[in-house]
Design an enzyme around this catalytic site. Structure first.
Site, mmCIF file in Angstrom:
data_model
loop_
_atom_site.group_PDB
_atom_site.id
_atom_site.type_symbol
_atom_site.label_atom_id
_atom_site.label_comp_id
_atom_site.label_asym_id
_atom_site.label_seq_id
_atom_site.Cartn_x
_atom_site.Cartn_y
_atom_site.Cartn_z
ATOM 1 N N LYS A 133 0.877 -1.284 0.004
ATOM 2 C CA LYS A 133 0.017 -0.053 0.128
ATOM 3 C C LYS A 133 0.836 1.427 -0.092
ATOM 4 O O LYS A 133 2.156 1.308 0.140
ATOM 5 C CB LYS A 133 -0.890 -0.037 1.218
ATOM 6 C CG LYS A 133 -2.189 -0.797 0.731
ATOM 7 C CD LYS A 133 -3.259 -0.617 2.019
ATOM 8 C CE LYS A 133 -4.619 -1.650 1.487
ATOM 9 N NZ LYS A 133 -5.729 -1.413 2.432
ATOM 10 N N ARG A 136 -3.902 -9.958 5.525
ATOM 11 C CA ARG A 136 -4.314 -10.044 4.031
ATOM 12 C C ARG A 136 -3.304 -9.468 3.289
ATOM 13 O O ARG A 136 -2.496 -8.033 2.943
ATOM 14 C CB ARG A 136 -5.218 -8.986 3.734
ATOM 15 C CG ARG A 136 -6.065 -8.855 2.379
ATOM 16 C CD ARG A 136 -7.296 -7.986 2.252
ATOM 17 N NE ARG A 136 -7.945 -8.192 1.019
ATOM 18 C CZ ARG A 136 -7.669 -7.338 0.120
ATOM 19 N NH1 ARG A 136 -6.518 -6.298 0.407
ATOM 20 N NH2 ARG A 136 -8.114 -7.378 -0.965
HETATM 21 N N1 LIG Z 1 -10.449 -6.154 4.816
HETATM 22 C C1 LIG Z 1 -9.826 -5.704 3.913
HETATM 23 N N2 LIG Z 1 -10.265 -5.493 2.795
HETATM 24 C C2 LIG Z 1 -9.449 -5.014 1.646
HETATM 25 N N3 LIG Z 1 -9.722 -4.812 0.586
HETATM 26 C C3 LIG Z 1 -9.078 -4.212 -0.447
HETATM 27 C C4 LIG Z 1 -8.118 -3.609 -0.207
HETATM 28 C C5 LIG Z 1 -7.355 -2.837 -1.208
HETATM 29 O O1 LIG Z 1 -6.141 -3.468 -1.516
HETATM 30 P P1 LIG Z 1 -6.185 -4.390 -2.963
HETATM 31 O O2 LIG Z 1 -7.256 -5.329 -2.973
HETATM 32 O O3 LIG Z 1 -4.669 -5.059 -3.084
HETATM 33 O O4 LIG Z 1 -6.249 -3.350 -3.918
HETATM 34 P P2 LIG Z 1 -7.592 -2.828 -4.978
HETATM 35 O O5 LIG Z 1 -8.883 -2.585 -3.887
HETATM 36 O O6 LIG Z 1 -6.948 -1.871 -5.969
HETATM 37 O O7 LIG Z 1 -7.934 -4.068 -5.761
HETATM 38 N N4 LIG Z 1 -7.517 -3.223 1.265
HETATM 39 C C6 LIG Z 1 -8.437 -4.147 2.207
HETATM 40 C C7 LIG Z 1 -8.072 -4.014 3.544
HETATM 41 O O8 LIG Z 1 -7.230 -3.423 4.008
HETATM 42 N N5 LIG Z 1 -8.753 -4.685 4.440
#
Ligand SMILES: Nc1nc2ncc(COP(=O)(O)OP(=O)(O)O)nc2c(=O)[nH]1
Length: 274
Positions: free
Chosen positions: A222, A256
């Site tokens: 992030k 995660r």
């Molecule tokens: N519970 C939880 N869910 C989440 N889902 C998505 C993202 C964002 O990360 P990522 O899925 O890699 O990116 P994107 O939202 O661009 O798909 N961060 C979280 C988090 O910190 N906690």
């Protein structure tokens, strides 16, 4: 809390569990477009399990800052075939969505966890999950992805996030979702500056004690890690591993991540030498 009742599975929360991310999206901040077909997403998920993932989190909508919302139909089209194809892996499956309609379609495939960045705030979400056997992750965010990073403001970020998560925990309990099915997440990067993220991270142990629920966190690759290291998104693995170990040290029980293999190895060293 020592157990997470997670649909078909009962997870012993006596160690940190690694949640592997499978983004079936064209625009996720770090891996958008890499797994945007069923075949590629399933192959990636299978590799994450082989690498040691304890849980898989399948998402069909990017929630990165500035992301454009996806229609319910499109999000459903993206995640449901992948979830159905992964049932045979015999590993807890999570869907990362804030839409009750997507939750319902995902639950019909037999998934085990609803990961909702909107903490079941949408109409019907609480009752839907309460009728299921799935676990739920309730996350804090300030605002929505389109605008949440414009001017995030708190009087006391730790106190305000704790109060919100306690309220969502109590709403879930009141709807009939048992304590053993609840994970809470401070939502790193969801309407937070680096200072807010840092204070929340440093307060993880206290947050878990005050809330009395197992925590899930997501900091993998992030922006906060980029702000601290100056590294671009593709060069944040060392920072992500450092953050995962610090989270484990603070007692976080679900981490995660995108980089499962490396995180599993790092946690093995932590478990052996701490
Ligand atoms: N519970 C939880 N869910 C989440 N889902 C998505 C993202 C964002 O990360 P990522 O899925 O890699 O990116 P994107 O939202 O661009 O798909 N961060 C979280 C988090 O910190 N906690």
């Amino acid at each position: 809390m020592s157990v997470l009742q997670c649909g078909r599975f009962k997870l012993q929360l006596d160690r940190p569990h690694v949640m592997g991310i499978v983004n079936v999206t064209p625009d996720s901040f770090s891996d958008g477009g890499r797994y945007d077909s069923v075949a590629r997403a399933v192959a990636h998920a299978e590799r994450l399990v082989a690498d040691g993932a304890d849980i898989l989190d399948i998402g069909g909508e990017s929630t990165r800052p500035g992301a454009t919302p996806v229609s319910v139909d499109e999000e459903t089209r993206r995640v449901v075939p992948v979830l159905a194809a992964l049932q045979s892996l015999n590993v807890p499956l999570s869907v990362d969505t804030r839409r009750p309609a997507v939750m319902r379609a995902a639950l019909e495939t037999g998934i085990d966890l609803i990961n909702d960045v909107a903490a079941l705030e949408e109409d019907g979400a609480l009752a839907l999950v309460a009728r299921s056997k799935a676990a739920v992750c309730l996350m804090h965010k300030q605002g929505d992805p389109q605008s949440m990073q414009r001017e995030p403001t708190y009087e006391d970020v730790c106190a305000e996030v704790c109060t919100y998560l306690a309220a969502r925990r109590d709403a879930a309990l009141a709807s009939g979702i048992a304590h053993e099915r609840i994970l809470l997440d401070p939502g790193f990067g969801f309407g937070k500056t680096l200072a807010h993220n840092t204070a929340l991270f440093q307060g993880l142990a206290g947050l878990q004690v005050r809330l009395g629920c197992a925590l899930l966190i997501g900091v993998s690759r992030k922006t906060m890690l980029g702000q601290l290291t100056g590294r671009p998104v593709g060069e944040r693995l060392p920072a992500s591993l450092a953050a995962a170990l610090l989270a484990a040290q603070a007692g976080v029980r679900v981490i995660r991540v995108h980089d499962v293999r490396e995180t599993v190895d790092a946690l093995r060293i932590w478990a052996a030498l701490k």
